[in-house]
Structure formats: structure tokens, C-alpha cells
Design an enzyme around this catalytic site. Structure first.
Site, PDB file in Angstrom:
ATOM      1  N   ALA A  64       0.807  -1.224   0.000  1.00 49.80           N
ATOM      2  CA  ALA A  64       0.000   0.000   0.000  1.00 49.80           C
ATOM      3  C   ALA A  64       0.835   1.267   0.000  1.00 49.80           C
ATOM      4  CB  ALA A  64      -0.934   0.003   1.210  1.00 49.80           C
TER       5      ALA A  64
ATOM      6  N   ARG B  39      10.796   7.232  -1.184  1.00 52.15           N
ATOM      7  CA  ARG B  39      12.230   7.315  -1.454  1.00 52.15           C
ATOM      8  C   ARG B  39      12.582   7.099  -2.928  1.00 52.15           C
ATOM      9  NH1 ARG B  39      13.347   3.366   3.579  1.00 52.15           N
ATOM     10  NH2 ARG B  39      11.159   2.946   3.116  1.00 52.15           N
TER      11      ARG B  39
ATOM     12  N   LYS C 130       5.471   2.278  -5.835  1.00 50.92           N
ATOM     13  CA  LYS C 130       6.702   1.482  -5.812  1.00 50.92           C
ATOM     14  C   LYS C 130       6.507   0.063  -6.342  1.00 50.92           C
ATOM     15  CE  LYS C 130       8.694   0.485  -1.804  1.00 50.92           C
ATOM     16  NZ  LYS C 130       9.647   0.709  -0.692  1.00 50.92           N
TER      17      LYS C 130
ATOM     18  N   GLY D  62       5.771  -6.206  -0.558  1.00 47.22           N
ATOM     19  CA  GLY D  62       5.640  -6.014  -2.001  1.00 47.22           C
ATOM     20  C   GLY D  62       6.904  -5.497  -2.654  1.00 47.22           C
TER      21      GLY D  62
ATOM     22  N   GLY E  71      16.131  -3.005   9.219  1.00 45.32           N
ATOM     23  CA  GLY E  71      15.922  -3.304  10.633  1.00 45.32           C
ATOM     24  C   GLY E  71      16.848  -4.455  11.020  1.00 45.32           C
TER      25      GLY E  71
ATOM     26  N   GLU F  25      14.762  -0.862  14.217  1.00 42.00           N
ATOM     27  CA  GLU F  25      14.877  -0.189  12.921  1.00 42.00           C
ATOM     28  C   GLU F  25      16.213   0.535  12.810  1.00 42.00           C
ATOM     29  OE1 GLU F  25      12.602  -0.307  10.065  1.00 42.00           O
ATOM     30  OE2 GLU F  25      12.532  -2.049  11.378  1.00 42.00           O
TER      31      GLU F  25
ATOM     32  N   ASN G  61      14.164   0.311  -2.010  1.00 43.53           N
ATOM     33  CA  ASN G  61      13.555   1.570  -1.579  1.00 43.53           C
ATOM     34  C   ASN G  61      13.934   2.733  -2.486  1.00 43.53           C
ATOM     35  OD1 ASN G  61      12.272   0.436   0.708  1.00 43.53           O
ATOM     36  ND2 ASN G  61      14.166   0.593   1.880  1.00 43.53           N
TER      37      ASN G  61
ATOM     38  N   ASN H 148       9.173 -14.032 -54.493  1.00 45.96           N
ATOM     39  CA  ASN H 148      10.257 -13.068 -54.354  1.00 45.96           C
ATOM     40  C   ASN H 148       9.697 -11.643 -54.354  1.00 45.96           C
ATOM     41  OD1 ASN H 148      13.450 -12.834 -54.728  1.00 45.96           O
ATOM     42  ND2 ASN H 148      12.416 -11.154 -55.797  1.00 45.96           N
TER      43      ASN H 148
ATOM     44  N   ALA I 297      13.268  -5.216 -54.209  1.00 41.23           N
ATOM     45  CA  ALA I 297      13.630  -4.069 -53.376  1.00 41.23           C
ATOM     46  C   ALA I 297      12.596  -2.962 -53.538  1.00 41.23           C
ATOM     47  CB  ALA I 297      15.007  -3.556 -53.780  1.00 41.23           C
TER      48      ALA I 297
HETATM   49  C1  UD1 Z   1      10.785  -2.630   6.457  1.00 42.84           C
HETATM   50  C2  UD1 Z   1      11.034  -3.050   7.921  1.00 42.84           C
HETATM   51  C3  UD1 Z   1      12.534  -3.251   8.125  1.00 42.84           C
HETATM   52  C4  UD1 Z   1      13.050  -4.289   7.140  1.00 42.84           C
HETATM   53  C5  UD1 Z   1      12.711  -3.876   5.685  1.00 42.84           C
HETATM   54  C6  UD1 Z   1      13.055  -5.000   4.757  1.00 42.84           C
HETATM   55  C7  UD1 Z   1       9.257  -1.887   9.134  1.00 42.84           C
HETATM   56  C8  UD1 Z   1       8.941  -0.781  10.077  1.00 42.84           C
HETATM   57  N1  UD1 Z   1      10.559  -2.015   8.804  1.00 42.84           N
HETATM   58  O1  UD1 Z   1      11.404  -1.367   6.285  1.00 42.84           O
HETATM   59  O2  UD1 Z   1      12.766  -3.716   9.457  1.00 42.84           O
HETATM   60  O3  UD1 Z   1      14.453  -4.434   7.298  1.00 42.84           O
HETATM   61  O4  UD1 Z   1      11.310  -3.615   5.567  1.00 42.84           O
HETATM   62  O5  UD1 Z   1      12.893  -4.642   3.414  1.00 42.84           O
HETATM   63  O6  UD1 Z   1       8.379  -2.623   8.761  1.00 42.84           O
HETATM   64  N2  UD1 Z   1       3.486  -0.663   3.362  1.00 42.84           N
HETATM   65  C9  UD1 Z   1       2.103  -0.702   3.417  1.00 42.84           C
HETATM   66  N3  UD1 Z   1       1.454   0.187   4.172  1.00 42.84           N
HETATM   67  C10 UD1 Z   1       2.089   1.111   4.926  1.00 42.84           C
HETATM   68  C11 UD1 Z   1       3.504   1.146   4.881  1.00 42.84           C
HETATM   69  C12 UD1 Z   1       4.174   0.242   4.092  1.00 42.84           C
HETATM   70  O7  UD1 Z   1       1.470  -1.534   2.752  1.00 42.84           O
HETATM   71  O8  UD1 Z   1       1.408   1.882   5.617  1.00 42.84           O
HETATM   72  C13 UD1 Z   1       4.200  -1.610   2.495  1.00 42.84           C
HETATM   73  C14 UD1 Z   1       5.070  -0.942   1.464  1.00 42.84           C
HETATM   74  O9  UD1 Z   1       4.344  -0.685   0.284  1.00 42.84           O
HETATM   75  C15 UD1 Z   1       6.201  -1.936   1.275  1.00 42.84           C
HETATM   76  C16 UD1 Z   1       6.250  -2.696   2.590  1.00 42.84           C
HETATM   77  O10 UD1 Z   1       5.056  -2.384   3.281  1.00 42.84           O
HETATM   78  O11 UD1 Z   1       5.909  -2.835   0.222  1.00 42.84           O
HETATM   79  C17 UD1 Z   1       7.460  -2.294   3.442  1.00 42.84           C
HETATM   80  O12 UD1 Z   1       7.396  -0.905   3.736  1.00 42.84           O
HETATM   81  P1  UD1 Z   1       8.679   0.042   3.645  1.00 42.84           P
HETATM   82  O13 UD1 Z   1       8.258   1.414   3.972  1.00 42.84           O
HETATM   83  O14 UD1 Z   1       9.385  -0.173   2.390  1.00 42.84           O
HETATM   84  O15 UD1 Z   1       9.550  -0.540   4.842  1.00 42.84           O
HETATM   85  P2  UD1 Z   1      11.130  -0.409   5.020  1.00 42.84           P
HETATM   86  O16 UD1 Z   1      11.470   0.951   5.439  1.00 42.84           O
HETATM   87  O17 UD1 Z   1      11.821  -0.939   3.841  1.00 42.84           O
HETATM   88 CA    CA Z   2      11.174  -1.481   1.849  1.00 48.83          CA
END
Ligand code: UD1
Ligand code: CA
Length: 478
Positions: A22, A27, A34, A114, A152, A169, A242, A392, A395
Site C-alpha cells: 500500500a 524514497r 513502488k 511487495g 531493521g 529499525e 527503496n 520473391n 527491393a
Molecule cells: C521494512 C522493515 C525493516 C526491514 C525492511 C526489509 C518496518 C517498520 N521495517 O522497512 O525492518 O528491514 O522492511 O525490506 O516494517 N506498506 C504498506 N502500508 C504502509 C507502509 C508500508 O502496505 O502503511 C508496504 C510498502 O508498500 C512496502 C512494505 O510495506 O511494500 C514495506 O514498507 P517500507 O516502507 O518499504 O519498509 P522499510 O522501510 O523498507
Molecule cells: Ca522497503
């Protein structure tokens, strides 16, 4: 999967998979969500959905959508999987809260991210088995990549324990914790009851002001529940994306995996690092792929076929012993065994190029069927045409298939000779064995075995040039 028992206590199925997708991907600095960015020729989300589909049925897969929800839904609609809406994106913990209502009937929930697209079904299986064996409330898939920065970190209870104390984290690491190599992959299994009991306790008192799913580790530990970690064999498999640079790295990894798979099956790929080969491409043994080739989508390349540099082939089936010379573009078409194409040929969608057909430089073919042995060696346009065996095409021949409003078909029989620089104004038919004189503009059907010539008759005036020069000279002197 067990059916619901009479008492209603029994959970309907053992395992649901929830894919968190979601987020906006701030970033990336991109307008596109994404999870719709592509690596290896498919969206991040579609890779994750396929991996999940290798473990549970489509109906047990729930993707959490939010940012540009409709676009994301559409991208994987044909997978038959389910969706859950997270209207506001308040963190990974919040994403799972949004999914809780849909997964209440499952005993366990496996959470995928995702944006972690290289994950394989085997690894998901391994996490699931480990979770069951350990009887854990939460099982974390971990990894030890060379550079853990940004992820994390997993704090184990003791160095050699399966049990985990917490996930910290990156932004909250103490200086000592910064040396921890083991990262959280963002992939977990939970018992549904652990989520139901403790998800509500998450607090947004952190750097991003979000509800972190990672805090569940500490929360469950605090409640005396069993939290364990299992390390992925290959750290590369759980790398997240990211930023655009990280996406490019995952793309390169995925394409290298594809190239290695093909080479292991007997395909020669010179300089595989320069080739762009999608994950779904199949190439048979003894084919040769030269540098800077792109093989995209559902392309199939036959045995002993050679694809020379700079050619781009998308969703095509190419037979055995075919030669695709430099800089050809082939799309949504098929090419028969032994054909010889290019250099600089363009095969547009809907073509069936028969066996041993020769298509030379600067020839464009669209939605046409060329039977075995047809030759179109130079500078031609063949659109909406069917061309019989061994015919054939000279050209500069052009099928005039468009009258400004509609497209019309050209039918050319077998063993026809179409002289150079002829135009065939469609709809038109040229029957077997006919002969068309060079430079003709053919507007009427040509019967079998006939000669058709449709051009101005040549006029030759003897001595004309000499006389003209003499006149001009006389004018200058006078
Ligand atoms: C997250 C983990 C981190 C881990 C990393 C691995 C958390 C707080 N941290 O960090 O420990 O090392 O993944 O890749 O979870 N998403 C939602 N709804 C939201 C927020 C995010 O569906 O409200 C989804 C994003 O679309 C994404 C996934 O969750 O696909 C991960 O979110 P992201 O913000 O990328 O987490 P990271 O900072 O990478
Ligand atoms: Ca991520």
C-alpha cells in the site's frame, strides 16, 4: 485445508499470505507506486504474487493496497488473488491491522513485502515449516547481507539462539547494535491470534511516526510469546528496493539469474551482463545470444538460433537455426525454422514468418503471413499481406494497405515475382506464378502465370541531350 467444524472454533484454513503493497515509495521519488516498478521485466508485486502462488492458493493471498489502489489492483488482477484496502498508510503494522478482518478464518498469516521481489516459493515454504516446527507466535525471515545499512536489525536472545528479543529499525540502532549483521527481511509468519491480541498495542512513537510491524517482535516477547528467526540461505533473495538505484541492482541480479539459468541449459550468451533478458524467456540449447540483445516477455528462441547484437525481441516464438542479424526489432510474432532476418528489419505484431524465409535490411512487416521460402531482401513494406511459398519480393516493394480510412489485405500467391519498386494497392490479389514488372503500380488483380506491368512507357529521343547542350552554348555566346 481443513473445513470449518461444527463448533465454529476451527479455523478454515491453515495459512493466509498477506502482501504489504500500500505504500507510496517516497524514497523512489517517482509518481508510479513502488510495487509497480519493474525488475527483470515484471512489476515488483507480480514477482511477489507468483512466489506466494507457489505456496498457497490464489484465494488465500491478500494484497494490501492503498496508494493508487486501483492501479495496483489492476496490475495483478488476473492472478485471482484477493485485495484488502488500507486507506491511509500509517506503517507496516497498520497495513496488517487493515488485513486482520479478512484473515480471521486462517490460523496463521505469512506476511510478504511487495518491495522484496526476489523471494522464492522455496524460501517462503522454509519459513512456514520453521514456524510450525518452532511453535512460534512470530517467525522472522532474516538474512546476513554484506551491507546491512538501512534495514531493521534482529536482536537475538543469545548469539546462537533461534529466539529473537526484538527488531530495531536502522534509525533507532544504538552504536553497539549497529554492528549486528542480521537483518529483518520484512517477511514473517504470525499466528493469527498473536496478531489479534497484540497488533492494537503498537505505538507510533518512532522516527517515521508510523505503526511498525517490526515492534511486534518485542511486544510478543514482552508478553512471554515465542518469537524466532530463520536465516535465508541467500541474502540476495531478500534484498528490498527503496530507491531507484536499489531497483537497478535487483534488476541486474534477476537478469543475471535468468542468464545463468539459460547458460546452464546450454545457451551461449556472450557478455550476459549487457543483455536484457526477462525472467519468463526460454531459449533452447546451442542458441547464441550476442552482446546487447534484449529478449523480453514470453519470448521463446529455438535451438542453434543466433541473435546478433542490438536486436530486441518481445513476445515472439523463434524457431530453430534462425539467424536474426544485427539491430532487428521483432514483436508479438512467430518466426519459422531456418529463417534469416535483418540486419535492421522490423517485424511488427501479428506476423507469421515461415520456414527459411529471408527478410533483409530495412524491411518492415506487419500482421502478415509469409509462407516458407519467401524472400524480401531489401527496403520493403509488407502489411496485412499473405505471401505464398517461394515468392520473391523485390527491393522497394510496398503494399499500400491503408486508404486513409481502412486497412485492406494483399494476397500474393506462391512462386510470384514482384519486381523492384512496385506498389500493390490493396485490396489486391496476385495469383500463383505471376510476374510483376519493376516499378509497377498494381491496382487490379493479377491472374496466375500472367505478367503485369503498370508503369509509363519509356520514351527515348535519340541525340536529344547533345542538341540541348548545343542550344545552351549558342545562347551563352549570343
Ligand atoms: C521494512 C522493515 C525493516 C526491514 C525492511 C526489509 C518496518 C517498520 N521495517 O522497512 O525492518 O528491514 O522492511 O525490506 O516494517 N506498506 C504498506 N502500508 C504502509 C507502509 C508500508 O502496505 O502503511 C508496504 C510498502 O508498500 C512496502 C512494505 O510495506 O511494500 C514495506 O514498507 P517500507 O516502507 O518499504 O519498509 P522499510 O522501510 O523498507
Ligand atoms: Ca522497503
Amino acid at each position: 485445508m481443513s473445513k470449518k467444524h461444527a463448533g465454529g472454533q476451527q479455523k478454515e484454513a491453515k495459512l493466509a499470505v498477506v502482501i504489504m503493497a500500500a505504500g507510496k515509495g517516497t524514497r523512489l521519488k517517482s509518481r508510479k507506486p513502488k510495487v509497480l516498478h519493474e525488475v527483470g521485466g515484471a512489476t515488483l508485486l507480480s514477482h511477489v504474487v507468483s512466489a506466494a502462488s507457489g505456496v498457497v492458493e490464489a484465494k488465500d493471498i491478500f494484497t494490501v493496497v492503498g496508494h493508487e489502489a486501483d492501479r495496483v489492483r489492476k496490475a495483478v488482477a488476473d492472478s485471482g488473488t484477493q485485495f484488502v484496502e488500507q486507506t491511509q498508510q500509517r506503517g507496516t503494522g497498520h497495513a496488517i491491522q487493515a488485513a486482520l478482518g479478512s484473515i480471521a478464518d486462517y490460523e496463521n498469516v505469512l506476511v510478504l513485502s511487495g518491495d522484496v521481489p526476489l523471494i522464492r516459493a522455496e524460501t517462503i515454504e522454509r519459513l512456514w515449516r520453521f514456524h510450525q516446527k518452532e511453535n512460534a507466535a512470530m517467525t522472522i525471515l532474516t538474512a546476513a547481507p554484506e551491507n546491512p545499512a538501512g534495514y531493521g536489525r534482529v536482536v537475538r536472545r543469545t548469539n546462537d539462539s533461534a529466539e529473537v528479543e526484538s527488531i530495531v529499525e536502522d534509525e533507532a540502532l544504538t552504536p553497539q547494535q549497529r554492528s549486528i549483521q542480521e537483518i529483518n527481511s520484512g517477511i514473517y509468519t504470525f499466528t493469527t491470534s498473536a496478531l489479534e491480541t497484540h497488533l492494537g498495542d503498537l505505538k507510533a512513537n518512532n522516527a517515521r511516526g508510523e505503526l511498525y510491524l517490526t515492534d511486534m517482535a518485542g511486544a510478543l516477547r514482552g508478553a512471554g510469546k515465542r518469537v524466532v528467526g530463520v536465516q535465508a540461505e541467500e541474502a540476495a533473495e531478500v534484498l528490498g528496493a527503496n530507491t531507484i538505484a536499489e531497483l537497478a541492482e535487483l534488476d541486474a541480479r534477476m537478469r543475471a539469474t535468468t542468464a545463468n539459468r539459460l547458460m546452464a541449459a546450454g545457451v551461449t550468451i556472450y557478455r550476459p551482463d549487457t543483455c536484457v533478458i526477462d525472467a519468463g524467456v526460454e531459449v533452447e540449447a546451442d542458441a547464441i545470444i550476442e552482446p546487447f540483445v534484449q529478449l523480453l516477455g514470453r519470448t521463446r528462441i529455438g535451438a542453434e538460433t543466433r541473435v546478433r547484437s542490438y536486436s530486441v525481441i518481445e513476445n515472439c516464438t523463434v524457431g530453430d537455426r534462425v539467424m536474426i542479424r544485427q539491430s532487428c526489432v521483432l514483436t508479438d510474432s512467430s518466426v519459422g525454422d531456418g529463417a534469416d532476418i535483418g540486419p535492421f528489419a522490423r517485424i511488427r505484431p501479428g506476423c507469421e514468418i515461415g520456414e527459411d524465409v529471408h527478410i533483409g535490411n530495412f524491411v518492415e512487416v506487419k500482421k502478415s503471413k509469409l509462407h516458407a521460402g519467401v524472400k524480401a531482401g531489401h527496403l520493403a513494406y509488407l502489411g496485412d499481406a499473405e505471401i505464398g511459398e517461394q515468392t520473391n519480393i523485390g527491393a522497394g516493394v510496398i503494399t499500400c494497405n491503408y486508404d486513409g480510412v481502412r486497412k485492406h489485405a494483399t494476397r500474393i500467391g506462391k512462386n510470384v515475382f514482384v519486381g523492384s519498386d512496385s506498389t500493390l494497392v490493396a485490396p489486391i490479389a496476385v495469383a500463383d506464378g505471376a510476374y510483376i514488372g519493376a516499378g509497377s503500380c498494381i491496382t487490379k488483380d493479377v491472374p496466375a502465370g500472367a505478367l503485369a506491368v503498370a508503369r509509363g512507357r519509356q520514351v527515348t529521343k535519340e541525340g536529344w541531350a547533345e542538341a540541348r547542350r548545343a542550344r545552351r552554348k549558342a545562347q551563352e555566346q549570343g
